[in-house]
Every structure is written in C-alpha cells, then in structure tokens.
Motif scaffolding. Structure first.
Motif, PDB file in Angstrom:
ATOM      1  N   GLY A 293     -11.153  15.328  -0.064  1.00 21.04           N
ATOM      2  CA  GLY A 293     -10.560  16.627   0.198  1.00 21.04           C
ATOM      3  C   GLY A 293      -9.810  17.214  -0.986  1.00 21.04           C
ATOM      4  N   ASP A 294      -9.043  18.254  -0.684  1.00 21.34           N
ATOM      5  CA  ASP A 294      -8.325  19.034  -1.683  1.00 21.34           C
ATOM      6  C   ASP A 294      -7.037  18.318  -2.095  1.00 21.34           C
ATOM      7  OD1 ASP A 294      -7.208  20.950  -3.270  1.00 21.34           O
ATOM      8  OD2 ASP A 294      -6.908  22.415  -1.662  1.00 21.34           O
ATOM      9  N   ARG A 295      -6.946  17.875  -3.337  1.00 23.53           N
ATOM     10  CA  ARG A 295      -5.770  17.146  -3.814  1.00 23.53           C
ATOM     11  C   ARG A 295      -4.524  18.018  -3.875  1.00 23.53           C
ATOM     12  NH1 ARG A 295      -7.499  12.904  -8.496  1.00 23.53           N
ATOM     13  NH2 ARG A 295      -9.157  11.901  -7.337  1.00 23.53           N
ATOM     14  N   SER A 296      -4.667  19.327  -3.896  1.00 27.38           N
ATOM     15  CA  SER A 296      -3.495  20.205  -3.993  1.00 27.38           C
ATOM     16  C   SER A 296      -2.636  20.162  -2.733  1.00 27.38           C
ATOM     17  CB  SER A 296      -3.926  21.640  -4.287  1.00 27.38           C
ATOM     18  OG  SER A 296      -4.619  22.183  -3.175  1.00 27.38           O
ATOM     19  N   ILE A 297      -3.168  19.671  -1.623  1.00 26.85           N
ATOM     20  CA  ILE A 297      -2.382  19.611  -0.387  1.00 26.85           C
ATOM     21  C   ILE A 297      -1.805  18.223  -0.114  1.00 26.85           C
ATOM     22  CG2 ILE A 297      -3.627  21.521   0.683  1.00 26.85           C
ATOM     23  CD1 ILE A 297      -5.184  19.441   2.328  1.00 26.85           C
ATOM     24  N   TRP A 298      -2.037  17.277  -1.021  1.00 21.57           N
ATOM     25  CA  TRP A 298      -1.482  15.934  -0.849  1.00 21.57           C
ATOM     26  C   TRP A 298       0.025  15.977  -0.941  1.00 21.57           C
ATOM     27  CZ3 TRP A 298      -4.584  11.702  -3.846  1.00 21.57           C
ATOM     28  CH2 TRP A 298      -5.893  11.687  -3.387  1.00 21.57           C
ATOM     29  N   LYS A 299       0.691  15.133  -0.180  1.00 26.87           N
ATOM     30  CA  LYS A 299       2.137  15.025  -0.247  1.00 26.87           C
ATOM     31  C   LYS A 299       2.515  13.913  -1.213  1.00 26.87           C
ATOM     32  CE  LYS A 299       2.835  16.708   4.398  1.00 26.87           C
ATOM     33  NZ  LYS A 299       3.387  16.437   5.713  1.00 26.87           N
TER      34      LYS A 299
ATOM     35  N   GLY B 273       8.857  -5.467   0.622  1.00 24.44           N
ATOM     36  CA  GLY B 273       8.224  -6.736   0.963  1.00 24.44           C
ATOM     37  C   GLY B 273       6.712  -6.642   0.943  1.00 24.44           C
ATOM     38  N   SER B 274       6.068  -7.795   0.922  1.00 25.42           N
ATOM     39  CA  SER B 274       4.610  -7.847   0.844  1.00 25.42           C
ATOM     40  C   SER B 274       3.962  -7.253   2.085  1.00 25.42           C
ATOM     41  CB  SER B 274       4.137  -9.287   0.646  1.00 25.42           C
ATOM     42  OG  SER B 274       4.487 -10.072   1.751  1.00 25.42           O
ATOM     43  N   ASN B 275       2.795  -6.697   1.880  1.00 31.42           N
ATOM     44  CA  ASN B 275       1.962  -6.120   2.930  1.00 31.42           C
ATOM     45  C   ASN B 275       2.610  -4.931   3.633  1.00 31.42           C
ATOM     46  OD1 ASN B 275      -0.600  -6.171   4.037  1.00 31.42           O
ATOM     47  ND2 ASN B 275       0.063  -7.318   5.835  1.00 31.42           N
ATOM     48  N   ALA B 276       3.568  -4.276   2.976  1.00 26.39           N
ATOM     49  CA  ALA B 276       4.182  -3.067   3.529  1.00 26.39           C
ATOM     50  C   ALA B 276       3.289  -1.871   3.229  1.00 26.39           C
ATOM     51  CB  ALA B 276       5.564  -2.849   2.934  1.00 26.39           C
ATOM     52  N   THR B 277       3.337  -0.880   4.100  1.00 26.70           N
ATOM     53  CA  THR B 277       2.603   0.366   3.905  1.00 26.70           C
ATOM     54  C   THR B 277       3.606   1.501   3.825  1.00 26.70           C
ATOM     55  OG1 THR B 277       0.709  -0.474   5.139  1.00 26.70           O
ATOM     56  CG2 THR B 277       0.856   1.909   4.871  1.00 26.70           C
ATOM     57  N   ILE B 278       3.545   2.280   2.748  1.00 27.47           N
ATOM     58  CA  ILE B 278       4.465   3.383   2.522  1.00 27.47           C
ATOM     59  C   ILE B 278       3.669   4.682   2.571  1.00 27.47           C
ATOM     60  CG2 ILE B 278       6.233   4.323   1.001  1.00 27.47           C
ATOM     61  CD1 ILE B 278       6.812   1.423   1.826  1.00 27.47           C
ATOM     62  N   LEU B 279       3.930   5.509   3.571  1.00 24.76           N
ATOM     63  CA  LEU B 279       3.278   6.816   3.673  1.00 24.76           C
ATOM     64  C   LEU B 279       4.028   7.804   2.781  1.00 24.76           C
ATOM     65  CD1 LEU B 279       2.587   6.848   7.507  1.00 24.76           C
ATOM     66  CD2 LEU B 279       1.061   6.179   5.668  1.00 24.76           C
ATOM     67  N   PRO B 280       3.569   9.054   2.661  1.00 30.14           N
ATOM     68  CA  PRO B 280       4.275  10.026   1.808  1.00 30.14           C
ATOM     69  C   PRO B 280       5.679  10.316   2.338  1.00 30.14           C
ATOM     70  CG  PRO B 280       2.044  10.765   2.232  1.00 30.14           C
ATOM     71  CD  PRO B 280       2.290   9.590   3.133  1.00 30.14           C
ATOM     72  N   VAL B 281       6.676   9.629   1.778  1.00 34.17           N
ATOM     73  CA  VAL B 281       8.068   9.746   2.192  1.00 34.17           C
ATOM     74  C   VAL B 281       8.971   9.645   0.972  1.00 34.17           C
ATOM     75  CG1 VAL B 281       7.711   8.740   4.498  1.00 34.17           C
ATOM     76  CG2 VAL B 281       8.261   7.254   2.575  1.00 34.17           C
ATOM     77  N   ARG B 282      10.274   9.770   1.207  1.00 36.80           N
ATOM     78  CA  ARG B 282      11.295   9.542   0.180  1.00 36.80           C
ATOM     79  C   ARG B 282      12.097   8.329   0.618  1.00 36.80           C
ATOM     80  NH1 ARG B 282      14.035  12.254  -3.761  1.00 36.80           N
ATOM     81  NH2 ARG B 282      12.765  14.098  -3.428  1.00 36.80           N
ATOM     82  N   ILE B 283      12.271   7.355  -0.302  1.00 37.92           N
ATOM     83  CA  ILE B 283      13.054   6.155  -0.020  1.00 37.92           C
ATOM     84  C   ILE B 283      14.240   6.145  -0.975  1.00 37.92           C
ATOM     85  CG2 ILE B 283      13.076   3.640   0.052  1.00 37.92           C
ATOM     86  CD1 ILE B 283      10.093   3.731   0.632  1.00 37.92           C
TER      87      ILE B 283
ATOM     88  N   LEU C 143       0.853  -1.182   0.000  1.00 39.15           N
ATOM     89  CA  LEU C 143       0.000   0.000   0.000  1.00 39.15           C
ATOM     90  C   LEU C 143       0.889   1.232   0.000  1.00 39.15           C
ATOM     91  CD1 LEU C 143      -2.765   1.371   0.284  1.00 39.15           C
ATOM     92  CD2 LEU C 143      -2.507   1.142   2.750  1.00 39.15           C
ATOM     93  N   ILE C 144       0.758   2.059  -1.042  1.00 41.39           N
ATOM     94  CA  ILE C 144       1.521   3.300  -1.139  1.00 41.39           C
ATOM     95  C   ILE C 144       0.528   4.443  -1.078  1.00 41.39           C
ATOM     96  CG2 ILE C 144       3.055   4.692  -2.564  1.00 41.39           C
ATOM     97  CD1 ILE C 144       4.063   2.085  -3.798  1.00 41.39           C
ATOM     98  N   LEU C 145       0.659   5.266  -0.057  1.00 42.03           N
ATOM     99  CA  LEU C 145      -0.232   6.413   0.113  1.00 42.03           C
ATOM    100  C   LEU C 145       0.483   7.648  -0.399  1.00 42.03           C
ATOM    101  CD1 LEU C 145      -1.472   5.556   3.688  1.00 42.03           C
ATOM    102  CD2 LEU C 145      -2.561   5.026   1.522  1.00 42.03           C
ATOM    103  N   SER C 146      -0.081   8.275  -1.421  1.00 40.46           N
ATOM    104  CA  SER C 146       0.579   9.385  -2.073  1.00 40.46           C
ATOM    105  C   SER C 146      -0.431  10.170  -2.875  1.00 40.46           C
ATOM    106  CB  SER C 146       1.682   8.836  -2.978  1.00 40.46           C
ATOM    107  OG  SER C 146       2.365   9.869  -3.620  1.00 40.46           O
ATOM    108  N   SER C 147       0.100  11.116  -3.635  1.00 41.34           N
ATOM    109  CA  SER C 147      -0.753  11.855  -4.553  1.00 41.34           C
ATOM    110  C   SER C 147      -1.049  10.978  -5.764  1.00 41.34           C
ATOM    111  CB  SER C 147      -0.052  13.142  -4.978  1.00 41.34           C
ATOM    112  OG  SER C 147       1.088  12.829  -5.745  1.00 41.34           O
ATOM    113  N   PRO C 148      -2.059  11.303  -6.526  1.00 39.08           N
ATOM    114  CA  PRO C 148      -2.412  10.480  -7.677  1.00 39.08           C
ATOM    115  C   PRO C 148      -1.516  10.750  -8.885  1.00 39.08           C
ATOM    116  CG  PRO C 148      -3.918  12.298  -7.494  1.00 39.08           C
ATOM    117  CD  PRO C 148      -2.996  12.376  -6.306  1.00 39.08           C
ATOM    118  N   LYS C 149      -0.192  10.726  -8.694  1.00 36.28           N
ATOM    119  CA  LYS C 149       0.760  10.941  -9.774  1.00 36.28           C
ATOM    120  C   LYS C 149       1.625   9.710  -9.914  1.00 36.28           C
ATOM    121  CE  LYS C 149       0.719  15.879  -9.193  1.00 36.28           C
ATOM    122  NZ  LYS C 149       1.455  17.097  -9.071  1.00 36.28           N
TER     123      LYS C 149
END
Length: 87
Positions: free
Chosen positions: A27-33, A44-54, A6-12
């Motif tokens: 909500g307002d997509r302009s404030i998404w990170k 790995g499987s079942n990992a969750t990635i929040l809005p970050v840089r890897i 699961l990757i949580l991010s902007s729709p780009k």
C-alpha cells in the motif's frame, strides 16, 4: 532490546544509529504511522510494538503487545500491554 522484537512502523530510523527493517511494504507508505521509542527503554524478547510512542525509562515485558501510547514511566506487560507498576 532483546531478540525477536517486532516493531511495526514506517520504514524510517529511530535515530541515526538504529534502523528498523522489516518485510515488504504493502500500500501507500505516506499513510503509515510512526513508532517513537525514547531513550532507556527496555523491551523483552518476542514483544510486538505497534505504531505508538513509548516514554523514556519504561520496561516492556517479554511477549507483550503494545497497542497504545505509553506516557507513564513504568513496567508494562500482557496482551495488550498494561501498566503493572510505575517506576
């Protein structure tokens, strides 16, 4: 990238070949990170990635939750994901 990540991010897109798709946005997509995943990252499987840089060459363990930027190349695991070993 493994199954059920699961990757949580902007729709780009991450790049031209890979696009992130997820459920309905609220909500307002302009404030998404943004989530930025560099080259040669293993997730790995079942990992969750929040809005970050890897950074490139990192390994994210199965079931991990990445809540902060990963700037040191290494193996990360846990909730929240922590550096287990530098590569």
């Amino acid at each position: 990238m493994s199954l059920l990540v699961l990757i949580l991010s902007s729709p780009k897109s991450l790049n031209d070949d890979f696009k992130i798709k997820h459920g309905p946005a609220q909500g307002d997509r302009s404030i998404w990170k943004r989530t930025h995943i560099e080259d040669n990252v293993s997730i790995g499987s079942n990992a969750t990635i929040l809005p970050v840089r890897i950074c490139s060459g990192s390994v994210i363990g199965a079931g991990s939750v990445v809540t902060k930027d990963i700037i040191v190349k290494g193996v990360y695991a846990g909730n929240p994901a922590r550096l287990i070993r530098e590569i």
